[in-house]
Design an enzyme around this catalytic site. Structure first.
Site, PDB file in Angstrom:
ATOM      1  CD  GLU A  48      -3.078  -0.939   2.174  1.00 56.41           C
ATOM      2  OE1 GLU A  48      -4.263  -1.046   1.843  1.00 56.41           O
ATOM      3  OE2 GLU A  48      -2.713  -0.759   3.354  1.00 56.41           O
ATOM      4  CB  CYS A  54       1.424  -0.700  14.245  1.00 58.43           C
ATOM      5  SG  CYS A  54       1.679  -0.488  12.459  1.00 58.43           S
ATOM      6  CB  CYS A  64       4.514  -1.331  16.898  1.00 65.20           C
ATOM      7  SG  CYS A  64       6.225  -0.860  16.537  1.00 65.20           S
ATOM      8  CB  CYS A  78       5.880  -4.232   9.518  1.00 72.61           C
ATOM      9  SG  CYS A  78       7.113  -3.383  10.551  1.00 72.61           S
ATOM     10  CB  CYS A  82       0.270   7.342  11.317  1.00 69.69           C
ATOM     11  SG  CYS A  82       1.761   6.748  12.121  1.00 69.69           S
ATOM     12  CB  CYS A 118       2.578   7.804   3.160  1.00 67.94           C
ATOM     13  SG  CYS A 118       2.989   6.639   4.478  1.00 67.94           S
TER      14      CYS A 118
END
Length: 369
Positions: free
Chosen positions: A83, A110, A107, A103, A331, A96
């Site tokens: 994305e 997230c 975290c 990932c 974010c 972005c």
């Protein structure tokens, strides 16, 4: 491909300027394909077209927010998807982009972390996202005109410092004055704090600006929110930041995601001030962007402003305005979600791949090989 790679592809049977013609066409002119490089002999165009497929990832779908933000799902050559997000503003546009598919840094706040890591992106796939958005929105990234300014943030999917060779190569391609010509001042990467790689990044002559995802005011708190801290301790991370060779115009950016009732107290803010003392830095505060599977709440705006008031007594501190929250483009929300949160989905819009671009299979640049 960088210029020396194009020279190797062409071989010694071509004049020295031929590779520069191709490089200029791909990255400065952003041509749609080799056949458009009309200053190349026809035989050369045919030879290249038979061996290489220049291109950016085509859009499989895109979502449009009520604030104008657009989230694109791009398909890679191996069928995986990644994305990238376009955020228009009055004085600039922000792109972005992702550095990995998924990932590996878990975290807790997230959505992308819930995917795990599928693979690294190549430099060509990183640059390809930028080229896609520039063409899709008719942007000139090298322009210095106020309204035409483009900022690039590698804050999409992935941990950039765990794919540092590709990120650095992509940065060189983006920043090269002979190509895309985007100033390194307008390129930023964000890291969860891979301490050894921070020093490695600092040794590079062409590098983006550095943002650190802090998100906690103590070692214990950060271990809970960001388990990577068990390997790369907060103390060592801050030591690496103090040793980082800032350029004369540069500050470190520390990003702090505020979680209601967890890390957003006045005491947290005071500890952040002490942690960042004597650093040339600024702080960006991000009120949590919620999502399914995330066990935290967005803090009350009054707590966000109170936190800011304490920190900005010591250093510049800003509250980042959420963009694209209604389409899972903000974010920490990138997870290939096919719709926005139920309460706001009706106000956003989604388009199929055939509607995402005037030509969703546009080809614009050699992939890295």
């Amino acid at each position: 491909m960088e210029l020396p790679e194009i020279e190797r592809v062409l071989g010694k049977g071509h004049p020295g300027f031929r590779a520069r013609q191709i490089y200029d066409a791909l990255y400065r002119q952003k041509v749609s394909g080799v056949e458009e490089i009309t200053n190349l002999p026809k035989a050369v165009r045919q030879e290249l077209a038979s061996q290489y497929r220049p291109g950016v990832p085509p859009a499989a779908a895109c979502w449009t927010s009520t604030d104008g933000t657009r989230r694109y799902l791009l398909t890679l050559d191996d069928g995986r998807t990644v994305e990238t997000v376009f955020m228009p503003e009055e004085t600039r546009d922000t792109l972005c982009i992702s550095s990995q598919v998924g990932c590996p840094v878990n975290c807790r706040f997230c959505l992308t972390a819930l995917m795990g890591l599928e693979r690294n992106l190549t430099a060509g796939e990183i640059v390809g996202q930028v080229l896609f958005l520039l063409r899709e929105h008719g942007l000139n990234a090298a322009s210095d005109e106020a309204r035409s300014r483009v900022n690039i943030v590698m804050m999409g999917m992935g941990e950039p410092l765990l794919n540092l060779p590709s990120v650095l190569k992509a940065t060189r391609l983006l920043a090269d004055p002979a190509g895309m010509g985007i100033s390194p001042r307008r390129i930023t990467i964000s890291t969860s704090g891979i301490t050894p790689k921070i020093a490695e990044l600092g040794r590079e002559p062409v590098r983006p600006k550095l943002a650190i995802s802090l998100n906690a005011s103590s070692e214990e708190q950060r271990r809970e929110l960001m388990p990577i801290t068990r390997k790369y301790h907060l103390r060592d991370l801050l030591d690496a930041c103090r040793a980082y060779p800032l350029r004369p115009w540069e500050r470190l950016t520390f990003e702090y995601v505020l979680l209601g009732g967890v890390n957003d107290s006045a005491a947290d803010a005071s500890r952040v001030v002490r942690l960042l003392a004597h650093l040339k830095a600024k702080v960006n505060l991000i009120a949590l962007n919620p999502g399914p599977g995330i066990p935290y709440q967005t803090p009350d705006p009054a707590r966000v402003h109170a936190f800011q008031a304490i920190v900005r007594r010591a250093m510049p501190c800003f509250i980042r305005k959420p963009r694209g929250r209604d389409i899972f483009a903000a974010c920490g929300q990138l997870k290939r979600m096919e719709e926005g949160p139920p309460a706001v989905t009706a106000s956003a819009s989604v388009r199929a791949s055939s509607e995402c671009s005037t030509n969703p299979t546009t080809v614009v640049g050699f992939p890295a090989r």
